[in-house]
Design a protein around this motif. Sequence first.
Motif, PDB file in Angstrom:
ATOM      1  N   SER A  75       0.851  -1.186   0.000  1.00 30.80           N
ATOM      2  CA  SER A  75       0.000   0.000   0.000  1.00 30.80           C
ATOM      3  C   SER A  75       0.888   1.238   0.000  1.00 30.80           C
ATOM      4  CB  SER A  75      -0.930   0.019   1.212  1.00 30.80           C
ATOM      5  OG  SER A  75      -0.202  -0.032   2.421  1.00 30.80           O
ATOM      6  N   LEU A  76       0.440   2.269  -0.703  1.00 28.26           N
ATOM      7  CA  LEU A  76       1.253   3.464  -0.917  1.00 28.26           C
ATOM      8  C   LEU A  76       0.649   4.651  -0.172  1.00 28.26           C
ATOM      9  CD1 LEU A  76       3.616   4.757  -2.554  1.00 28.26           C
ATOM     10  CD2 LEU A  76       1.941   5.245  -4.342  1.00 28.26           C
ATOM     11  N   ARG A  77       1.509   5.427   0.522  1.00 26.77           N
ATOM     12  CA  ARG A  77       1.079   6.632   1.213  1.00 26.77           C
ATOM     13  C   ARG A  77       2.079   7.745   0.922  1.00 26.77           C
ATOM     14  NH1 ARG A  77      -2.953   5.799   4.765  1.00 26.77           N
ATOM     15  NH2 ARG A  77      -2.510   7.691   5.949  1.00 26.77           N
ATOM     16  N   ARG A  78       1.570   8.967   0.833  1.00 33.59           N
ATOM     17  CA  ARG A  78       2.439  10.113   0.602  1.00 33.59           C
ATOM     18  C   ARG A  78       2.807  10.755   1.940  1.00 33.59           C
ATOM     19  NH1 ARG A  78       1.788  15.614  -0.475  1.00 33.59           N
ATOM     20  NH2 ARG A  78      -0.494  15.462  -0.554  1.00 33.59           N
ATOM     21  N   VAL A  79       4.075  11.134   2.072  1.00 32.51           N
ATOM     22  CA  VAL A  79       4.557  11.753   3.301  1.00 32.51           C
ATOM     23  C   VAL A  79       4.428  13.270   3.167  1.00 32.51           C
ATOM     24  CG1 VAL A  79       6.474  11.961   4.921  1.00 32.51           C
ATOM     25  CG2 VAL A  79       6.190   9.849   3.600  1.00 32.51           C
ATOM     26  N   VAL A  80       3.690  13.872   4.073  1.00 33.80           N
ATOM     27  CA  VAL A  80       3.496  15.321   4.099  1.00 33.80           C
ATOM     28  C   VAL A  80       4.472  15.926   5.109  1.00 33.80           C
ATOM     29  CG1 VAL A  80       1.850  17.193   4.528  1.00 33.80           C
ATOM     30  CG2 VAL A  80       1.069  15.049   3.494  1.00 33.80           C
ATOM     31  N   ASP A  81       5.126  17.030   4.734  1.00 34.32           N
ATOM     32  CA  ASP A  81       6.131  17.677   5.579  1.00 34.32           C
ATOM     33  C   ASP A  81       7.184  16.670   6.040  1.00 34.32           C
ATOM     34  OD1 ASP A  81       7.463  19.676   6.993  1.00 34.32           O
ATOM     35  OD2 ASP A  81       6.208  19.462   8.781  1.00 34.32           O
ATOM     36  N   ILE A 127       4.405   7.686  -8.271  1.00 32.13           N
ATOM     37  CA  ILE A 127       5.037   6.389  -8.498  1.00 32.13           C
ATOM     38  C   ILE A 127       3.978   5.288  -8.460  1.00 32.13           C
ATOM     39  CG2 ILE A 127       7.294   7.044  -7.590  1.00 32.13           C
ATOM     40  CD1 ILE A 127       6.521   5.761  -4.936  1.00 32.13           C
ATOM     41  N   ALA A 128       4.344   4.130  -8.999  1.00 32.30           N
ATOM     42  CA  ALA A 128       3.486   2.950  -8.944  1.00 32.30           C
ATOM     43  C   ALA A 128       4.303   1.778  -8.426  1.00 32.30           C
ATOM     44  CB  ALA A 128       2.919   2.634 -10.321  1.00 32.30           C
ATOM     45  N   VAL A 129       3.638   0.865  -7.716  1.00 34.22           N
ATOM     46  CA  VAL A 129       4.272  -0.329  -7.174  1.00 34.22           C
ATOM     47  C   VAL A 129       3.746  -1.536  -7.937  1.00 34.22           C
ATOM     48  CG1 VAL A 129       4.714  -1.679  -5.088  1.00 34.22           C
ATOM     49  CG2 VAL A 129       4.283   0.787  -4.918  1.00 34.22           C
ATOM     50  N   THR A 130       4.642  -2.339  -8.496  1.00 36.10           N
ATOM     51  CA  THR A 130       4.194  -3.509  -9.260  1.00 36.10           C
ATOM     52  C   THR A 130       5.094  -4.718  -8.980  1.00 36.10           C
ATOM     53  OG1 THR A 130       3.726  -4.356 -11.477  1.00 36.10           O
ATOM     54  CG2 THR A 130       5.523  -2.756 -11.299  1.00 36.10           C
ATOM     55  N   PRO A 131       4.491  -5.863  -8.639  1.00 29.75           N
ATOM     56  CA  PRO A 131       3.062  -6.027  -8.382  1.00 29.75           C
ATOM     57  C   PRO A 131       2.704  -5.478  -7.006  1.00 29.75           C
ATOM     58  CG  PRO A 131       4.197  -8.086  -7.982  1.00 29.75           C
ATOM     59  CD  PRO A 131       5.235  -7.144  -8.513  1.00 29.75           C
ATOM     60  N   SER A 132       1.439  -5.123  -6.825  1.00 24.93           N
ATOM     61  CA  SER A 132       1.002  -4.594  -5.541  1.00 24.93           C
ATOM     62  C   SER A 132       0.432  -5.666  -4.636  1.00 24.93           C
ATOM     63  CB  SER A 132      -0.035  -3.484  -5.752  1.00 24.93           C
ATOM     64  OG  SER A 132      -1.164  -4.002  -6.439  1.00 24.93           O
ATOM     65  N   ARG A 133       0.198  -6.843  -5.191  1.00 24.83           N
ATOM     66  CA  ARG A 133      -0.282  -7.992  -4.414  1.00 24.83           C
ATOM     67  C   ARG A 133       0.267  -9.249  -5.055  1.00 24.83           C
ATOM     68  NH1 ARG A 133      -5.205  -8.840  -1.050  1.00 24.83           N
ATOM     69  NH2 ARG A 133      -5.638 -11.071  -1.004  1.00 24.83           N
ATOM     70  N   PHE A 134       0.849 -10.131  -4.255  1.00 24.27           N
ATOM     71  CA  PHE A 134       1.516 -11.279  -4.848  1.00 24.27           C
ATOM     72  C   PHE A 134       1.660 -12.400  -3.828  1.00 24.27           C
ATOM     73  CE2 PHE A 134       4.481  -8.186  -3.191  1.00 24.27           C
ATOM     74  CZ  PHE A 134       5.347  -8.927  -2.400  1.00 24.27           C
ATOM     75  N   ALA A 135       1.893 -13.601  -4.351  1.00 25.74           N
ATOM     76  CA  ALA A 135       2.165 -14.768  -3.517  1.00 25.74           C
ATOM     77  C   ALA A 135       3.669 -14.872  -3.293  1.00 25.74           C
ATOM     78  CB  ALA A 135       1.637 -16.028  -4.192  1.00 25.74           C
ATOM     79  N   LEU A 136       4.041 -15.283  -2.084  1.00 26.49           N
ATOM     80  CA  LEU A 136       5.453 -15.431  -1.726  1.00 26.49           C
ATOM     81  C   LEU A 136       5.650 -16.834  -1.174  1.00 26.49           C
ATOM     82  CD1 LEU A 136       8.153 -13.869  -1.535  1.00 26.49           C
ATOM     83  CD2 LEU A 136       7.490 -13.201   0.784  1.00 26.49           C
ATOM     84  N   ALA A 137       6.462 -17.622  -1.874  1.00 24.52           N
ATOM     85  CA  ALA A 137       6.697 -18.996  -1.451  1.00 24.52           C
ATOM     86  C   ALA A 137       7.475 -19.030  -0.148  1.00 24.52           C
ATOM     87  CB  ALA A 137       7.457 -19.748  -2.544  1.00 24.52           C
ATOM     88  N   GLY A 138       7.266 -20.082   0.626  1.00 22.00           N
ATOM     89  CA  GLY A 138       8.007 -20.230   1.871  1.00 22.00           C
ATOM     90  C   GLY A 138       9.510 -20.232   1.625  1.00 22.00           C
ATOM     91  N   GLY A 139      10.230 -19.334   2.310  1.00 23.83           N
ATOM     92  CA  GLY A 139      11.674 -19.221   2.142  1.00 23.83           C
ATOM     93  C   GLY A 139      12.116 -18.549   0.863  1.00 23.83           C
ATOM     94  N   GLY A 140      11.168 -18.087   0.053  1.00 17.12           N
ATOM     95  CA  GLY A 140      11.514 -17.467  -1.219  1.00 17.12           C
ATOM     96  C   GLY A 140      11.632 -15.956  -1.131  1.00 17.12           C
ATOM     97  N   ASN A 141      11.780 -15.315  -2.282  1.00 18.73           N
ATOM     98  CA  ASN A 141      11.851 -13.863  -2.336  1.00 18.73           C
ATOM     99  C   ASN A 141      11.217 -13.383  -3.629  1.00 18.73           C
ATOM    100  OD1 ASN A 141      14.248 -13.157  -4.373  1.00 18.73           O
ATOM    101  ND2 ASN A 141      14.920 -14.900  -3.118  1.00 18.73           N
TER     102      ASN A 141
END
Length: 235
Positions: free
Chosen positions: A54-60, A78-92
């Motif tokens: 999730s993306l938030r903008r920092v004010v001041d 900016i955009a974050v891709t992917p914004s939702r994903f599966a992560l295997a155990g012990g993976g990256n």
Amino acid sequence: MKSRVSYLALAVLLAPPAHANLTIHPMRTSVGADKAAVIRIYSQSTQPQYVQASLRRVVDPAGDGEHEIGVEASEAAIAVTPSRFALAGGGNRLIRIIPLRAVEQESAYRIYFEGVRAPEEEVEAAATDTAQASIGVSLVWGALVNVVPAEGNVELELHGRTLNNTGALRVGITSVANCDAAGACAAHDVSRSLYPGASLQLPVSVETGHTLQLRYRLSGDGYREHLKVLTAPAG
């Protein structure tokens, strides 16, 4: 000075013992008009899990009034891709931070990564619910992303003990030194980010005829230090 949100994160949800289901690297990065960035998410669990960004903008940013606000994807720089994903155990997994639009002054965003429940269709199809159980207690990690303008400049003005950032780039100040006409300097450690339009009260007042030697770092420039010499205005 008020406490600020840690780049590391907010402990969460239910009951102890809490454990880090995932970690991220780096905790801070920058993007430019033609320069994307990457953050790698590492699983610290033996079980598969689902992660949402999730993306938030920092004010001041770095100021006394620093706070964060939600931002619509259509309004973000900016955009974050992917914004939702599966992560295997012990993976990256490699996450890309892509610039969407140019900025006139350097700004800051924070991206939060947290474990979430699997999509309903996958939950129904799963024979067991191990991925669900792995997020019962977890940590939320936040990465700071600086968005740098294409034509950035460093401009600083000194008025007594007040240092003003009138340029377009964030200045990460590491130290200042008050030097007299004979060249004798008194150094002071200062660890502070000064964003465009912000001001900073220095630990010393620079008198007329003295100079201020300011050492600083820039976003996306590693640990390289820059030096700028400012002269106290007459009167």
